[in-house]
Design a protein around this motif. Structure first.
Motif, short mmCIF file in Angstrom:
data_model
loop_
_atom_site.label_atom_id
_atom_site.label_comp_id
_atom_site.label_asym_id
_atom_site.label_seq_id
_atom_site.Cartn_x
_atom_site.Cartn_y
_atom_site.Cartn_z
N VAL A 58 -42.24 -53.46 0.33
CA VAL A 58 -41.77 -52.78 1.53
C VAL A 58 -41.44 -53.80 2.62
CG1 VAL A 58 -42.37 -51.12 3.32
CG2 VAL A 58 -43.04 -50.69 0.97
N GLN A 59 -42.31 -54.79 2.81
CA GLN A 59 -42.08 -55.79 3.85
C GLN A 59 -40.79 -56.57 3.57
OE1 GLN A 59 -43.65 -56.11 6.70
NE2 GLN A 59 -42.28 -57.76 7.32
N ALA A 60 -40.55 -56.90 2.32
CA ALA A 60 -39.33 -57.61 1.96
C ALA A 60 -38.10 -56.76 2.27
CB ALA A 60 -39.34 -57.99 0.49
N GLU A 61 -38.18 -55.46 2.01
CA GLU A 61 -37.06 -54.57 2.31
C GLU A 61 -36.82 -54.48 3.82
OE1 GLU A 61 -34.87 -52.75 0.28
OE2 GLU A 61 -35.68 -54.19 -1.14
N ILE A 62 -37.89 -54.39 4.60
CA ILE A 62 -37.75 -54.33 6.06
C ILE A 62 -37.08 -55.60 6.58
CG2 ILE A 62 -39.03 -54.30 8.24
CD1 ILE A 62 -41.04 -52.42 6.84
N GLU A 63 -37.53 -56.74 6.09
CA GLU A 63 -36.94 -58.01 6.52
C GLU A 63 -35.47 -58.10 6.11
OE1 GLU A 63 -39.34 -61.17 5.03
OE2 GLU A 63 -41.07 -60.59 6.24
N LYS A 64 -35.15 -57.61 4.92
CA LYS A 64 -33.76 -57.64 4.46
C LYS A 64 -32.87 -56.83 5.39
CE LYS A 64 -32.17 -55.07 1.07
NZ LYS A 64 -31.92 -54.47 -0.25
N TYR A 65 -33.34 -55.64 5.80
CA TYR A 65 -32.53 -54.80 6.68
C TYR A 65 -32.44 -55.38 8.09
CZ TYR A 65 -32.00 -51.38 3.03
OH TYR A 65 -31.65 -50.77 1.86
N HIS A 66 -33.49 -56.05 8.55
CA HIS A 66 -33.41 -56.73 9.85
C HIS A 66 -32.36 -57.84 9.80
CE1 HIS A 66 -36.46 -54.84 12.29
NE2 HIS A 66 -37.29 -54.84 11.27
N ARG A 67 -32.36 -58.63 8.71
CA ARG A 67 -31.35 -59.69 8.57
C ARG A 67 -29.95 -59.11 8.51
NH1 ARG A 67 -35.21 -61.68 4.89
NH2 ARG A 67 -33.94 -60.93 3.15
N MET A 68 -29.79 -58.00 7.81
CA MET A 68 -28.47 -57.38 7.72
C MET A 68 -28.01 -56.88 9.08
SD MET A 68 -28.88 -55.34 4.07
CE MET A 68 -27.75 -54.08 4.53
N ALA A 69 -28.91 -56.27 9.85
CA ALA A 69 -28.55 -55.77 11.17
C ALA A 69 -28.20 -56.93 12.10
CB ALA A 69 -29.70 -54.96 11.75
N TYR A 70 -28.97 -58.01 12.05
CA TYR A 70 -28.67 -59.17 12.90
C TYR A 70 -27.32 -59.77 12.52
CZ TYR A 70 -28.86 -63.69 15.11
OH TYR A 70 -28.56 -64.80 15.85
N SER A 71 -27.08 -59.90 11.21
CA SER A 71 -25.82 -60.47 10.75
C SER A 71 -24.63 -59.60 11.18
CB SER A 71 -25.85 -60.60 9.23
OG SER A 71 -24.60 -60.95 8.74
N LEU A 72 -24.78 -58.31 11.05
CA LEU A 72 -23.71 -57.40 11.47
C LEU A 72 -23.47 -57.50 12.98
CD1 LEU A 72 -21.73 -55.13 10.83
CD2 LEU A 72 -23.60 -53.52 11.18
N GLY A 73 -24.55 -57.54 13.76
CA GLY A 73 -24.41 -57.66 15.21
C GLY A 73 -23.75 -58.97 15.61
N ALA A 74 -24.15 -60.06 14.94
CA ALA A 74 -23.56 -61.36 15.25
C ALA A 74 -22.07 -61.37 14.92
CB ALA A 74 -24.28 -62.46 14.47
N THR A 75 -21.70 -60.74 13.83
CA THR A 75 -20.29 -60.67 13.44
C THR A 75 -19.50 -59.84 14.44
OG1 THR A 75 -20.90 -60.86 11.12
CG2 THR A 75 -18.71 -60.02 11.59
N MET A 76 -20.08 -58.75 14.92
CA MET A 76 -19.38 -57.90 15.88
C MET A 76 -19.25 -58.57 17.25
SD MET A 76 -20.94 -54.19 14.88
CE MET A 76 -20.03 -53.31 16.12
N ARG A 77 -20.24 -59.37 17.61
CA ARG A 77 -20.18 -60.06 18.92
C ARG A 77 -19.30 -61.30 18.90
NH1 ARG A 77 -25.64 -58.67 18.52
NH2 ARG A 77 -26.15 -60.73 17.70
N GLN A 78 -18.95 -61.77 17.74
CA GLN A 78 -18.19 -62.99 17.62
C GLN A 78 -16.82 -62.83 18.28
OE1 GLN A 78 -17.50 -64.09 13.57
NE2 GLN A 78 -17.37 -66.27 14.05
N GLY A 79 -16.47 -63.76 19.14
CA GLY A 79 -15.18 -63.74 19.80
C GLY A 79 -15.14 -62.91 21.06
N GLN A 80 -16.22 -62.24 21.41
CA GLN A 80 -16.25 -61.45 22.64
C GLN A 80 -16.94 -62.27 23.72
OE1 GLN A 80 -18.27 -57.80 21.92
NE2 GLN A 80 -16.66 -56.96 20.61
N GLU A 81 -16.40 -62.19 24.93
CA GLU A 81 -17.08 -62.91 26.02
C GLU A 81 -18.28 -62.13 26.47
OE1 GLU A 81 -15.11 -61.75 30.12
OE2 GLU A 81 -13.68 -62.69 28.75
N ARG A 82 -19.31 -62.84 26.84
CA ARG A 82 -20.55 -62.20 27.26
C ARG A 82 -20.45 -61.77 28.69
NH1 ARG A 82 -25.41 -63.19 23.98
NH2 ARG A 82 -24.63 -64.13 22.08
N PRO A 83 -20.87 -60.56 29.00
CA PRO A 83 -20.84 -60.11 30.40
C PRO A 83 -21.89 -60.85 31.21
CG PRO A 83 -21.82 -58.44 29.01
CD PRO A 83 -21.34 -59.52 28.11
#
Length: 89
Positions: A58-83
């Motif tokens: 279970v812990q491995a699955e939770i960590e996997k989904y946290h990494r996926m969420a972070y990776s997705l967020g980083a990809t979406m923020r890429q190229g956008q200027e920070r407010p």
């Protein structure tokens, strides 16, 4: 076992001495077995897909989904200027 119990019951003459064919009894048995087996198929599929969660990782699955969420967020923020908030007006 089912065939032994039902063959005597269904092959007794009735009406105009009509008997149920042996193949009909075999098909009824096959249909009953398939129906009962298919009742549990969706649950088996669910546990097969979620097996890595239920086997103690279970812990491995939770960590996997946290990494996926972070990776997705980083990809979406890429190229956008920070407010920024400028307090010096």
């Amino acid at each position: 076992m089912l065939e032994n119990n039902t063959s005597g019951l269904f092959n007794k003459p009735f009406g105009l001495n009509v008997k149920v064919p042996t193949r009909t009894l075999q098909q009824a048995k096959e249909t009953a077995v398939k129906t009962v087996n298919n009742l549990w198929k969706p649950m088996e599929d669910y546990f097969e897909k979620a097996d890595n969660v239920f086997n103690g990782d279970v812990q491995a699955e939770i960590e996997k989904y946290h990494r996926m969420a972070y990776s997705l967020g980083a990809t979406m923020r890429q190229g956008q200027e920070r407010p920024t908030f400028n307090v010096k007006v």
